[in-house]
Motif scaffolding. Structure first.
Motif, PDB file in Angstrom:
ATOM      1  N   ALA A  13       0.822  -1.211   0.000  1.00  0.00           N
ATOM      2  CA  ALA A  13       0.000   0.000   0.000  1.00  0.00           C
ATOM      3  C   ALA A  13       0.852   1.256   0.000  1.00  0.00           C
ATOM      4  CB  ALA A  13      -0.927   0.006   1.216  1.00  0.00           C
ATOM      5  N   LEU A  14       2.066   1.166   0.534  1.00  0.00           N
ATOM      6  CA  LEU A  14       2.924   2.346   0.623  1.00  0.00           C
ATOM      7  C   LEU A  14       3.746   2.573  -0.629  1.00  0.00           C
ATOM      8  CD1 LEU A  14       4.371   2.065   4.224  1.00  0.00           C
ATOM      9  CD2 LEU A  14       2.453   3.438   3.444  1.00  0.00           C
ATOM     10  N   THR A  15       3.824   1.577  -1.512  1.00  0.00           N
ATOM     11  CA  THR A  15       4.747   1.690  -2.629  1.00  0.00           C
ATOM     12  C   THR A  15       4.013   1.656  -3.952  1.00  0.00           C
ATOM     13  OG1 THR A  15       5.148  -0.671  -2.439  1.00  0.00           O
ATOM     14  CG2 THR A  15       6.670   0.777  -1.299  1.00  0.00           C
ATOM     15  N   ASP A  97      13.804   7.515   6.195  1.00  0.00           N
ATOM     16  CA  ASP A  97      14.890   8.204   6.900  1.00  0.00           C
ATOM     17  C   ASP A  97      15.217   9.572   6.319  1.00  0.00           C
ATOM     18  OD1 ASP A  97      16.086   7.580   4.508  1.00  0.00           O
ATOM     19  OD2 ASP A  97      17.755   6.437   5.375  1.00  0.00           O
ATOM     20  N   GLY A  98      14.334  10.093   5.474  1.00  0.00           N
ATOM     21  CA  GLY A  98      14.587  11.375   4.843  1.00  0.00           C
ATOM     22  C   GLY A  98      14.958  11.247   3.385  1.00  0.00           C
ATOM     23  N   LYS A  99      15.422  10.066   2.975  1.00  0.00           N
ATOM     24  CA  LYS A  99      15.803   9.827   1.584  1.00  0.00           C
ATOM     25  C   LYS A  99      15.051   8.634   0.997  1.00  0.00           C
ATOM     26  CE  LYS A  99      20.491  11.665   2.141  1.00  0.00           C
ATOM     27  NZ  LYS A  99      21.946  11.357   2.040  1.00  0.00           N
ATOM     28  N   SER A 100      14.977   7.545   1.753  1.00  0.00           N
ATOM     29  CA  SER A 100      14.391   6.308   1.262  1.00  0.00           C
ATOM     30  C   SER A 100      13.360   5.782   2.232  1.00  0.00           C
ATOM     31  CB  SER A 100      15.480   5.238   1.050  1.00  0.00           C
ATOM     32  OG  SER A 100      16.432   5.660   0.109  1.00  0.00           O
ATOM     33  N   LEU A 101      12.438   4.985   1.689  1.00  0.00           N
ATOM     34  CA  LEU A 101      11.455   4.271   2.490  1.00  0.00           C
ATOM     35  C   LEU A 101      11.884   2.809   2.555  1.00  0.00           C
ATOM     36  CD1 LEU A 101       8.611   4.314   3.910  1.00  0.00           C
ATOM     37  CD2 LEU A 101       7.681   3.614   1.698  1.00  0.00           C
ATOM     38  N   TYR A 102      11.987   2.274   3.774  1.00  0.00           N
ATOM     39  CA  TYR A 102      12.462   0.905   3.978  1.00  0.00           C
ATOM     40  C   TYR A 102      11.356   0.042   4.567  1.00  0.00           C
ATOM     41  CZ  TYR A 102      17.143   2.982   3.654  1.00  0.00           C
ATOM     42  OH  TYR A 102      18.273   3.663   3.249  1.00  0.00           O
ATOM     43  N   ILE A 116      11.562   7.750  -1.468  1.00  0.00           N
ATOM     44  CA  ILE A 116      10.366   8.258  -0.802  1.00  0.00           C
ATOM     45  C   ILE A 116       9.356   8.784  -1.813  1.00  0.00           C
ATOM     46  CG2 ILE A 116       9.502  10.122   0.679  1.00  0.00           C
ATOM     47  CD1 ILE A 116      11.971   9.777   2.402  1.00  0.00           C
ATOM     48  N   GLY A 117       9.850   9.414  -2.872  1.00  0.00           N
ATOM     49  CA  GLY A 117       8.956   9.972  -3.869  1.00  0.00           C
ATOM     50  C   GLY A 117       8.113   8.951  -4.602  1.00  0.00           C
ATOM     51  N   ASN A 118       8.488   7.662  -4.528  1.00  0.00           N
ATOM     52  CA  ASN A 118       7.717   6.598  -5.166  1.00  0.00           C
ATOM     53  C   ASN A 118       6.598   6.092  -4.278  1.00  0.00           C
ATOM     54  OD1 ASN A 118       9.758   6.918  -7.001  1.00  0.00           O
ATOM     55  ND2 ASN A 118      10.146   4.731  -7.251  1.00  0.00           N
ATOM     56  N   SER A 119       6.452   6.654  -3.101  1.00  0.00           N
ATOM     57  CA  SER A 119       5.440   6.211  -2.152  1.00  0.00           C
ATOM     58  C   SER A 119       4.297   7.201  -2.081  1.00  0.00           C
ATOM     59  CB  SER A 119       6.065   6.064  -0.756  1.00  0.00           C
ATOM     60  OG  SER A 119       5.062   6.006   0.230  1.00  0.00           O
ATOM     61  N   PRO A 120       3.040   6.714  -2.033  1.00  0.00           N
ATOM     62  CA  PRO A 120       1.924   7.635  -1.810  1.00  0.00           C
ATOM     63  C   PRO A 120       2.065   8.456  -0.538  1.00  0.00           C
ATOM     64  CG  PRO A 120       1.115   5.504  -2.533  1.00  0.00           C
ATOM     65  CD  PRO A 120       2.590   5.337  -2.271  1.00  0.00           C
TER      66      PRO A 120
END
Length: 221
Positions: A13-15, A97-102, A116-120
């Motif tokens: 859902a986040l990606t 973390d400010g740059k990526s979603l893990y 992060i920009g690829n996540s809703p």
């Protein structure tokens, strides 16, 4: 309840998998149809709320389409940081973390990463993002709620998110984030509800560090 499957559904859902988003399950039904807020004023109010909130903590419950629920705590720090820590027994973690979603799965020692920009959820993490370009007010069934759908028309593959805000005069810019609902490309719905929201208390950057679960060794990110 299978906590691993629940958190994996949250990862989707986040990606990139999110195809459309609905928010009816979050509405506090009064039996009346709300009048839609003017698009410009509603989106501008959400933008003002985000600029007024540097940090936020809340308890969350996450429910999948089968009705299975897991709980945890969310910590947000703008710009770009969020942490979803799950209940005891669910060995996964979601962190930006400010740059990526893990997405970290400690039970199988795996880590997945996306920009992060690829996540809703990117719309929640960047208070300076021009929401007027990607967001619109959508009709709701309760006038006490403001529903805003955000999707980037130039990047439809990044999915969409509809956020539910309660109109609360005492909250920043008069809004209290209540949660969101995502439906992924496989029609799997994930509902996230927030409670016990608190704003603008100090949050250390170390909250968004985590132990890398991969076999190379105990590294911190």
């Amino acid at each position: 309840m299978n906590g691993k499957n629940m958190t994996r559904s949250f990862r989707f859902a986040l990606t990139l998998g999110s195809a459309s988003v609905v928010l009816a399950p979050l509405a506090l039904s009064t039996g009346a149809v709300a009048q839609s807020a003017p698009a410009d004023s509603g989106v501008a109010q959400v933008q003002a709320h985000m600029k007024a909130v540097q940090t936020m903590t809340a308890a969350f419950s996450q429910t999948d389409r089968a009705g299975r629920t897991v709980t945890g705590t969310m910590t947000l720090k703008r710009p770009g940081k969020v942490r979803f820590a799950y209940q005891k027994g669910v060995d996964t973690l979601v962190v930006a973390d400010g740059k990526s979603l893990y997405f970290i799965d400690y039970s199988v020692r795996q880590l997945s990463r996306w920009p992060i920009g690829n996540s809703p959820l990117a719309v929640l993490l960047n208070p300076d993002k021009d929401l007027a370009r990607v967001a619109k007010v959508v009709p709701g069934i309760d006038p006490r709620l403001l529903l805003v759908e955000a999707r980037d028309p130039k990047r439809p593959e990044f999915g969409a998110i509809t956020l539910a805000f309660a109109r609360t005069p005492s909250a920043p810019a008069g809004l209290m984030l209540q949660g969101w609902v995502a439906i992924d490309s496989q029609n799997n719905r994930t509902t996230v509800r927030l409670t016990d929201q608190k704003f603008n208390a100090p949050v250390a950057d170390s909250v968004f560090k985590f132990k890398d679960p991969r076999p190379q060794g105990p590294r911190m990110r």
